[in-house]
Design a protein around this motif. Structure first.
Motif, PDB file in Angstrom:
ATOM      1  N   LEU A 223       0.839  -1.194   0.000  1.00 12.08           N
ATOM      2  CA  LEU A 223       0.000   0.000   0.000  1.00 12.08           C
ATOM      3  C   LEU A 223       0.877   1.248   0.000  1.00 12.08           C
ATOM      4  N   THR A 224       0.391   2.311  -0.627  1.00  8.04           N
ATOM      5  CA  THR A 224       1.159   3.550  -0.673  1.00  8.04           C
ATOM      6  C   THR A 224       1.097   4.259   0.677  1.00  8.04           C
ATOM      7  N   ALA A 225       2.029   5.182   0.858  1.00  9.78           N
ATOM      8  CA  ALA A 225       2.045   5.966   2.091  1.00  9.78           C
ATOM      9  C   ALA A 225       0.743   6.753   2.247  1.00  9.78           C
ATOM     10  N   ASP A 226       0.228   7.299   1.155  1.00  9.40           N
ATOM     11  CA  ASP A 226      -1.032   8.053   1.233  1.00  9.40           C
ATOM     12  C   ASP A 226      -2.182   7.165   1.675  1.00  9.40           C
ATOM     13  N   THR A 227      -2.233   5.945   1.155  1.00  8.69           N
ATOM     14  CA  THR A 227      -3.305   5.014   1.544  1.00  8.69           C
ATOM     15  C   THR A 227      -3.194   4.666   3.023  1.00  8.69           C
ATOM     16  N   LEU A 228      -1.993   4.365   3.479  1.00  9.61           N
ATOM     17  CA  LEU A 228      -1.800   4.023   4.887  1.00  9.61           C
ATOM     18  C   LEU A 228      -2.167   5.199   5.796  1.00  9.61           C
ATOM     19  N   ARG A 229      -1.808   6.386   5.373  1.00 12.97           N
ATOM     20  CA  ARG A 229      -2.155   7.582   6.152  1.00 12.97           C
ATOM     21  C   ARG A 229      -3.669   7.736   6.247  1.00 12.97           C
ATOM     22  N   ASP A 230      -4.345   7.528   5.134  1.00 10.25           N
ATOM     23  CA  ASP A 230      -5.807   7.642   5.117  1.00 10.25           C
ATOM     24  C   ASP A 230      -6.468   6.570   5.980  1.00 10.25           C
ATOM     25  N   LEU A 231      -5.819   5.412   6.119  1.00 11.15           N
ATOM     26  CA  LEU A 231      -6.354   4.332   6.946  1.00 11.15           C
ATOM     27  C   LEU A 231      -6.127   4.570   8.433  1.00 11.15           C
ATOM     28  N   GLY A 232      -5.336   5.590   8.767  1.00 11.06           N
ATOM     29  CA  GLY A 232      -5.055   5.877  10.171  1.00 11.06           C
ATOM     30  C   GLY A 232      -3.853   5.147  10.723  1.00 11.06           C
ATOM     31  N   VAL A 233      -3.014   4.599   9.834  1.00  7.37           N
ATOM     32  CA  VAL A 233      -1.773   3.962  10.271  1.00  7.37           C
ATOM     33  C   VAL A 233      -0.790   5.045  10.688  1.00  7.37           C
ATOM     34  N   ASN A 234      -0.046   4.798  11.768  1.00  2.73           N
ATOM     35  CA  ASN A 234       0.869   5.795  12.303  1.00  2.73           C
ATOM     36  C   ASN A 234       2.314   5.617  11.858  1.00  2.73           C
ATOM     37  N   VAL A 235       2.727   4.364  11.662  1.00  7.11           N
ATOM     38  CA  VAL A 235       4.114   4.065  11.285  1.00  7.11           C
ATOM     39  C   VAL A 235       4.104   3.027  10.172  1.00  7.11           C
ATOM     40  N   VAL A 236       4.966   3.222   9.181  1.00  5.14           N
ATOM     41  CA  VAL A 236       5.170   2.196   8.158  1.00  5.14           C
ATOM     42  C   VAL A 236       6.657   1.885   8.094  1.00  5.14           C
ATOM     43  N   ILE A 237       6.969   0.583   8.072  1.00  2.85           N
ATOM     44  CA  ILE A 237       8.358   0.151   7.945  1.00  2.85           C
ATOM     45  C   ILE A 237       8.548  -0.528   6.592  1.00  2.85           C
ATOM     46  N   TYR A 238       9.751  -0.342   6.042  1.00  2.00           N
ATOM     47  CA  TYR A 238      10.178  -1.012   4.814  1.00  2.00           C
ATOM     48  C   TYR A 238      11.441  -1.792   5.192  1.00  2.00           C
ATOM     49  N   PRO A 239      11.278  -2.962   5.804  1.00  2.00           N
ATOM     50  CA  PRO A 239      12.364  -3.586   6.575  1.00  2.00           C
ATOM     51  C   PRO A 239      13.610  -3.961   5.788  1.00  2.00           C
ATOM     52  N   VAL A 240      13.422  -4.613   4.638  1.00  2.00           N
ATOM     53  CA  VAL A 240      14.560  -5.211   3.948  1.00  2.00           C
ATOM     54  C   VAL A 240      14.752  -4.603   2.559  1.00  2.00           C
ATOM     55  N   THR A 241      14.026  -3.541   2.256  1.00  2.00           N
ATOM     56  CA  THR A 241      14.057  -2.955   0.920  1.00  2.00           C
ATOM     57  C   THR A 241      15.465  -2.557   0.502  1.00  2.00           C
ATOM     58  N   LEU A 242      16.156  -1.810   1.344  1.00  2.00           N
ATOM     59  CA  LEU A 242      17.478  -1.313   0.973  1.00  2.00           C
ATOM     60  C   LEU A 242      18.498  -2.447   0.871  1.00  2.00           C
ATOM     61  N   LEU A 243      18.415  -3.417   1.770  1.00  2.00           N
ATOM     62  CA  LEU A 243      19.341  -4.551   1.705  1.00  2.00           C
ATOM     63  C   LEU A 243      19.106  -5.359   0.427  1.00  2.00           C
ATOM     64  N   ARG A 244      17.844  -5.612   0.097  1.00  2.00           N
ATOM     65  CA  ARG A 244      17.544  -6.382  -1.112  1.00  2.00           C
ATOM     66  C   ARG A 244      18.003  -5.638  -2.364  1.00  2.00           C
ATOM     67  N   LEU A 245      17.774  -4.337  -2.380  1.00  2.00           N
ATOM     68  CA  LEU A 245      18.206  -3.541  -3.521  1.00  2.00           C
ATOM     69  C   LEU A 245      19.729  -3.562  -3.633  1.00  2.00           C
ATOM     70  N   ALA A 246      20.413  -3.389  -2.500  1.00  2.00           N
ATOM     71  CA  ALA A 246      21.870  -3.387  -2.510  1.00  2.00           C
ATOM     72  C   ALA A 246      22.427  -4.734  -2.952  1.00  2.00           C
ATOM     73  N   MET A 247      21.867  -5.818  -2.426  1.00  2.00           N
ATOM     74  CA  MET A 247      22.382  -7.141  -2.773  1.00  2.00           C
ATOM     75  C   MET A 247      22.075  -7.500  -4.227  1.00  2.00           C
ATOM     76  N   GLY A 248      20.958  -6.990  -4.761  1.00  2.00           N
ATOM     77  CA  GLY A 248      20.682  -7.177  -6.179  1.00  2.00           C
ATOM     78  C   GLY A 248      21.750  -6.500  -7.028  1.00  2.00           C
ATOM     79  N   ALA A 249      22.135  -5.285  -6.620  1.00  2.00           N
ATOM     80  CA  ALA A 249      23.190  -4.574  -7.341  1.00  2.00           C
ATOM     81  C   ALA A 249      24.536  -5.270  -7.183  1.00  2.00           C
ATOM     82  N   VAL A 250      24.796  -5.821  -5.994  1.00  2.00           N
ATOM     83  CA  VAL A 250      26.049  -6.552  -5.761  1.00  2.00           C
ATOM     84  C   VAL A 250      26.133  -7.758  -6.692  1.00  2.00           C
ATOM     85  N   ALA A 251      25.066  -8.539  -6.771  1.00  2.00           N
ATOM     86  CA  ALA A 251      25.072  -9.734  -7.620  1.00  2.00           C
ATOM     87  C   ALA A 251      25.272  -9.364  -9.085  1.00  2.00           C
TER      88      ALA A 251
END
Length: 311
Positions: A223-251
């Protein structure tokens, strides 16, 4: 420079103010201090320390193999460089309720803003994998109760994560969320919700802040940040996004280097030394060092000599 000038207490106050304000706090996962600096530079509101990413960076699967010492050491290194609030994955609290209590105090001392503790049995599994099991609700209530009772700084945020959606359905997850909020959890993390409708159902059931996990390749619709905000969610985490992106570039880079015998094909995609140094604040370190050695003091004989000024 060196460490953030924002104190842990100030970060905790800022995080609680944000939770009470209705804004959405976006927390990409940092797997190193350098990535935490990049997250702050990019303008996000917080930093997340993922148990999955931390384990992977240590060469381990996310099966509860990391120790409290490993998690707190890495989390402290990440938290110290950024003025942003930092939330860390504390797995199951690393044992029984007494262990969860000690975990909270160790993470407080490490300068973290808060942590989340989950209701899986040991050995735990990644929240978006099948084959999980959760402890009984009374056991989880004791786990969270111990964490809350052990907390010394009331600003430190204790988030209760429940994986019951994947084991017993949405209704069970909602019942757990309500019970854990009643046990003193400052925030609820319902793991593995399917879609916006399920987030909306949990939001209606509890009146404490809510955390959403937007993990790629998982059970939840992204879900997008705007959708989560509209749903009343307070915090969103993107836990492994940067690691996965980095390791994809490494490979990809390793395959190209092996095939071509040179890195020339991807040099234009690398972060330059100047860009890395800007992220690290290299010029600030150089200025600080120069200021130390430029000062002179009397040597008591009427002459002057170079002397390092005390910071």
């Amino acid at each position: 420079m060196l460490h953030s000038t924002v104190t842990p207490e100030a970060k905790r106050r800022a995080f609680r103010d944000a939770l009470a304000s209705g804004v959405l706090v976006r927390m990409p996962g940092a797997f190193s201090p350098l990535t935490a600096l990049a997250i702050e530079r990019a303008g996000f509101e917080g930093v997340y320390v993922s148990g999955n990413a931390l384990a992977a960076d240590l060469g381990l699967p996310d099966l509860g193999l990391t120790t409290l010492t490993e998690v707190s050491t890495r989390a402290q290194a990440i938290a110290r460089v950024t003025g942003l609030p930092s939330l860390v994955d504390a797995d199951t609290g690393f044992g029984e309720p007494l262990n969860a209590a000690r975990t909270v105090q160790i993470l407080e001392d490490a300068g973290l803003t808060g942590c989340h503790i989950e209701d899986q049995v040991n050995p735990k599994r990644c929240g978006h994998l099948d084959g999980k099991a959760v402890v009984g609700l009374p056991d989880m209530v004791r786990r969270i109760g111990a964490a809350v009772a052990a907390r010394r700084d009331p600003g430190f945020v204790i988030c209760a994560r429940t994986d019951a959606r994947g084991t017993d359905g949405l209704g069970a997850a909602i019942e757990r969320a309500k019970a854990l909020a009643g046990a003193g959890a400052d925030m609820i993390f319902p793991e593995g919700l399917a879609d916006a409708a399920e987030f909306e159902a949990v939001r209606k059931a509890v009146d404490v802040p809510l955390l959403a996990n937007m993990s790629e390749f998982g059970k939840s619709t992204l879900l997008t940040a705007d959708t989560l905000r509209d749903l009343g969610v307070n915090v969103v985490i993107y836990p492994v996004t940067l690691l996965r992106l980095a390791m994809g570039a490494v490979a990809e880079a390793l395959a190209t280097l092996d095939a071509d015998g040179t890195q020339a094909a991807f040099v234009d995609r690398l972060q330059t030394p100047a860009e890395t140094n800007a992220l690290l604040g290299y010029a600030d370190y150089a200025d600080f060092d120069t200021a130390l050695v430029d000062a002179t003091v009397s040597d008591g004989t009427g002459h002057s000599r170079d002397h390092q000024k005390q910071p």
